[in-house]
Design a protein around this motif. Structure first.
Motif, short mmCIF file in Angstrom:
data_model
loop_
_atom_site.label_atom_id
_atom_site.label_comp_id
_atom_site.label_asym_id
_atom_site.label_seq_id
_atom_site.Cartn_x
_atom_site.Cartn_y
_atom_site.Cartn_z
N TYR A 174 -36.29 -95.85 -28.43
CA TYR A 174 -35.08 -96.49 -27.90
C TYR A 174 -35.10 -98.01 -28.11
N ASN A 175 -33.90 -98.60 -28.22
CA ASN A 175 -33.76 -100.06 -28.23
C ASN A 175 -33.55 -100.54 -26.80
N THR A 176 -33.54 -101.86 -26.60
CA THR A 176 -33.35 -102.37 -25.24
C THR A 176 -31.95 -102.07 -24.72
N ASP A 177 -31.01 -101.84 -25.64
CA ASP A 177 -29.62 -101.62 -25.21
C ASP A 177 -29.06 -100.28 -25.65
N GLN A 178 -29.86 -99.44 -26.31
CA GLN A 178 -29.35 -98.15 -26.78
C GLN A 178 -30.38 -97.05 -26.58
N GLN A 179 -29.90 -95.94 -26.06
CA GLN A 179 -30.76 -94.76 -25.88
C GLN A 179 -31.10 -94.15 -27.23
N THR A 180 -30.11 -94.05 -28.10
CA THR A 180 -30.34 -93.63 -29.49
C THR A 180 -30.31 -94.89 -30.34
N PRO A 181 -31.39 -95.19 -31.06
CA PRO A 181 -31.57 -96.52 -31.64
C PRO A 181 -31.00 -96.67 -33.05
N ASP B 248 -38.30 -88.71 -29.71
CA ASP B 248 -39.52 -89.34 -30.23
C ASP B 248 -39.74 -88.95 -31.68
N VAL B 249 -40.50 -89.79 -32.38
CA VAL B 249 -40.92 -89.49 -33.74
C VAL B 249 -42.43 -89.40 -33.79
N ALA B 250 -42.96 -88.85 -34.87
CA ALA B 250 -44.40 -88.70 -35.02
C ALA B 250 -45.00 -89.91 -35.73
N LEU B 251 -46.26 -90.16 -35.45
CA LEU B 251 -47.05 -91.18 -36.15
C LEU B 251 -48.38 -90.58 -36.53
N ARG C 165 -32.59 -105.58 -29.19
CA ARG C 165 -31.31 -104.89 -29.25
C ARG C 165 -31.11 -104.19 -30.60
N ALA C 166 -30.28 -103.19 -30.60
CA ALA C 166 -29.88 -102.56 -31.85
C ALA C 166 -29.14 -103.58 -32.71
N GLY C 167 -29.37 -103.51 -34.02
CA GLY C 167 -28.64 -104.36 -34.94
C GLY C 167 -29.21 -105.73 -35.16
N MET C 168 -30.30 -106.10 -34.45
CA MET C 168 -30.86 -107.44 -34.58
C MET C 168 -32.24 -107.37 -35.26
N SER D 177 -32.04 -98.86 -36.93
CA SER D 177 -33.23 -99.25 -37.69
C SER D 177 -33.64 -100.69 -37.48
N ALA D 178 -32.69 -101.59 -37.24
CA ALA D 178 -33.04 -103.00 -37.05
C ALA D 178 -33.88 -103.17 -35.78
N GLY D 179 -33.40 -102.61 -34.69
CA GLY D 179 -34.15 -102.74 -33.44
C GLY D 179 -35.48 -102.02 -33.46
N THR D 180 -35.53 -100.84 -34.08
CA THR D 180 -36.78 -100.09 -34.10
C THR D 180 -37.81 -100.73 -35.02
N MET D 181 -37.37 -101.24 -36.19
CA MET D 181 -38.32 -101.89 -37.09
C MET D 181 -38.82 -103.19 -36.49
N THR D 182 -37.95 -103.90 -35.79
CA THR D 182 -38.40 -105.11 -35.10
C THR D 182 -39.50 -104.78 -34.11
N ALA D 183 -39.33 -103.69 -33.36
CA ALA D 183 -40.37 -103.28 -32.41
C ALA D 183 -41.68 -102.98 -33.13
N LEU D 184 -41.61 -102.26 -34.25
CA LEU D 184 -42.81 -101.88 -34.99
C LEU D 184 -43.57 -103.09 -35.51
N VAL D 185 -42.86 -104.10 -35.99
CA VAL D 185 -43.55 -105.19 -36.70
C VAL D 185 -43.69 -106.47 -35.89
N SER D 186 -43.06 -106.54 -34.72
CA SER D 186 -43.18 -107.76 -33.91
C SER D 186 -43.88 -107.54 -32.58
#
Length: 501
Positions: free
Chosen positions: A115-122, A468-471, A138-141, A124-133
């Motif tokens: 999830y993003n901080t503002d969306q239950q279904t995320p 959720d996704v797998a890792l 938020r979604a879209g940032m 790619s911008a928000g999720t990739m930011t979480a992964l690398v930062s």
């Protein structure tokens, strides 16, 4: 080469990869009901499990990671993952379910919340930011904190987030990006750009407020990044249009700047635009920008001989990055899995996932996992479902053949109470949506590459999924992955592995 620091884990790896032989050419899908029969005996099934239980757990590697490879199957949710496994196996003449994707052999795994901080279904911008930062946003940032407002330049000033590439470059490691999407698209851009709006790929998309407050488009940010002390060694993908002026064919830039020319004007910076150039390039030094398509790279089946694939670009990128004595950090994105799903095409999505499987298989036979942290995950899921009661080995893209009362495969497709056939993979929403009365699925049409699996809710573009996704992971500190984890924790494992704090 593969090195899991434990003889027992190597035995397990070999057992799991018996059916994972690399094949050099992607093949066409099965076109009929399953003909392969499973002859595995009860004793063999039991002994497979017994062998697993007798193997000791892999030994945790607590050394500092010299190298980092983060692989993102964009939109590769759990159902996509399962369907890709069966699909890839069936291309090799197997029933499919028993096949093992290359990254499934890695010894550590986890479920990742998306999830993003503002969306239950995320997105790619928000999720990739979480992964690398290491920070959810938020979604879209792109790599700016959630204190900013999406699409508002002024609110994002001073809110930039440092990424794992910043950390790697501070350690004098080489850095690289490989993607089948545009290099200015959300997933790759999060590693070098900071923007409150993912759609600002070139200046033509900047609103007046952003121009007044000094925000730069994503393509320009890449060029500016290369003018600093920390520079990418490799970035391969598509998106040439965002680097060219509107005076050029298909160019998008209204400022009339030619950013490819600016790239080449930088010291030891080189431009590649086709597969032959990629193969001929001396990649032992320098900084390389590969723009192999005007927009995204074509889907696997639509590429011509001039367009490199994910494996081609990965091999070339590694041939450059491996020359750095201090090591490297590489992000690889199979970006068009996501696009296949948005188009409602299970075929396209699974073919892209199959290419990712082959690419990871090559990596596992090339890199040294004793010094390289390898992570394979997804940024988010999609609404693909895998359901019904198809017989074992049912063609992944075909209509459902069920079993009779004695458990034997039927010779004709299963007919529903509405009198029609159906496929086992479908979408919750998207362009393949059907109205009542549901039309039957033609068994031959379902196997065609352009067929859209039926969906429930009509939308122009199928949406992401929120589960959720797998890792999967191996290498230094990979043992920190396990259970159910927040997406931004992935960054902190990577940071810990690189610094061994």
């Amino acid at each position: 080469m593969r090195n899991f620091k434990s003889k027992s884990s190597v035995v397990l790896l070999l057992a799991l990869t018996t059916l994972t032989a690399c094949h050099s050419e992607l093949q066409k899908p099965l076109t009929q009901a399953p003909a392969v029969k499973d002859t595995t005996s009860s004793a063999q099934w039991f002994n497979q499990g017994k062998q697993l239980a007798q193997n000791a757990a892999p030994v945790a590697n607590t050394q500092t990671a010299k190298n980092l490879i983060l692989i993102v199957g964009d939109g590769m949710g759990i159902t996509t993952h399962t369907a890709a496994r069966i699909f890839a196996g069936q291309q090799q003449g197997l029933l499919g379910e028993e096949y093992t994707l290359s990254f499934e052999t890695l010894p550590y795994s986890a479920l990742i919340k998306t999830y993003n901080t503002d969306q239950q279904t995320p997105d790619s911008a928000g999720t990739m930011t979480a992964l690398v930062s290491g920070v959810k946003t938020r979604a879209g940032m792109l790599s700016v904190s959630s204190d900013a407002e999406r699409g508002h330049c002024g609110s994002s000033q001073g809110k930039s987030l440092a990424t794992v590439f910043d950390l790697a470059e501070q350690q004098n490691k080489a850095t690289g990006i490989v993607t089948t999407a545009r290099i200015t698209h959300a997933t790759p851009a999060a590693l070098y750009a900071h923007s409150p709006e993912r759609n600002w790929e070139s200046d033509n998309m900047l609103p007046e407020e952003a121009r007044k407050n000094g925000c730069l488009d994503i393509a320009q940010q890449l060029i500016n990044h290369q003018q600093g002390k920390q520079r990418l060694e490799v970035i391969f993908g598509g998106g040439q249009r965002h680097f060219l002026p509107t005076s050029e064919p298909a160019g998008k830039r209204t400022d009339q700047q030619n950013l490819t020319a600016q790239w080449q004007s930088l010291p030891d910076h080189h431009l590649l635009t086709n597969k032959q150039q990629l193969q001929d390039a001396d990649l032992t030094h320098g900084h390389w920008l590969g723009l192999f398509a005007n927009s995204h790279l074509p889907y696997v089946d639509q590429r011509d001989k001039h367009t490199p694939g994910l494996l081609d670009m990965t091999q070339a990128a590694l041939s450059r990055l491996k020359h750095q004595p201090q090591g490297y950090a590489l992000m690889i994105e199979a970006g068009r899995i996501d696009h296949g799903h948005h188009a409602g095409s299970g075929y396209k999505a699974l073919r892209e996932a199959e290419e990712l499987d082959q690419t990871v298989n090559w990596l596992l036979n090339t890199i040294d996992l004793s010094e390289t942290l390898l992570i394979v995950t997804a940024d988010h899921s999609h609404t693909l479902t895998l359901a019904g009661y198809p017989t074992r080995g049912n063609p992944m893209l075909g209509v459902v053949f069920s079993n009779d009362d004695q458990g034997r495969p039927e010779t004709k497709p299963y007919k529903l109470t509405d009198g029609g056939y159906y496929t086992s993979i479908n979408y919750r929403n998207g362009p393949g949506a059907v109205a009542l009365q549901r039309p039957s699925v033609d068994p031959q049409q379902a196997l065609q590459p352009e067929y859209l699996q039926q969906a429930l809710v009509p939308l122009e573009s199928e949406t992401h999924g929120g589960e959720d996704v797998a890792l999967y992971a191996a290498g230094p500190w990979a043992h920190l992955f396990g259970g159910t984890m927040e997406q931004h924790w992935v960054y902190h494992v990577m940071r810990h592995a690189l610094l061994a704090e």
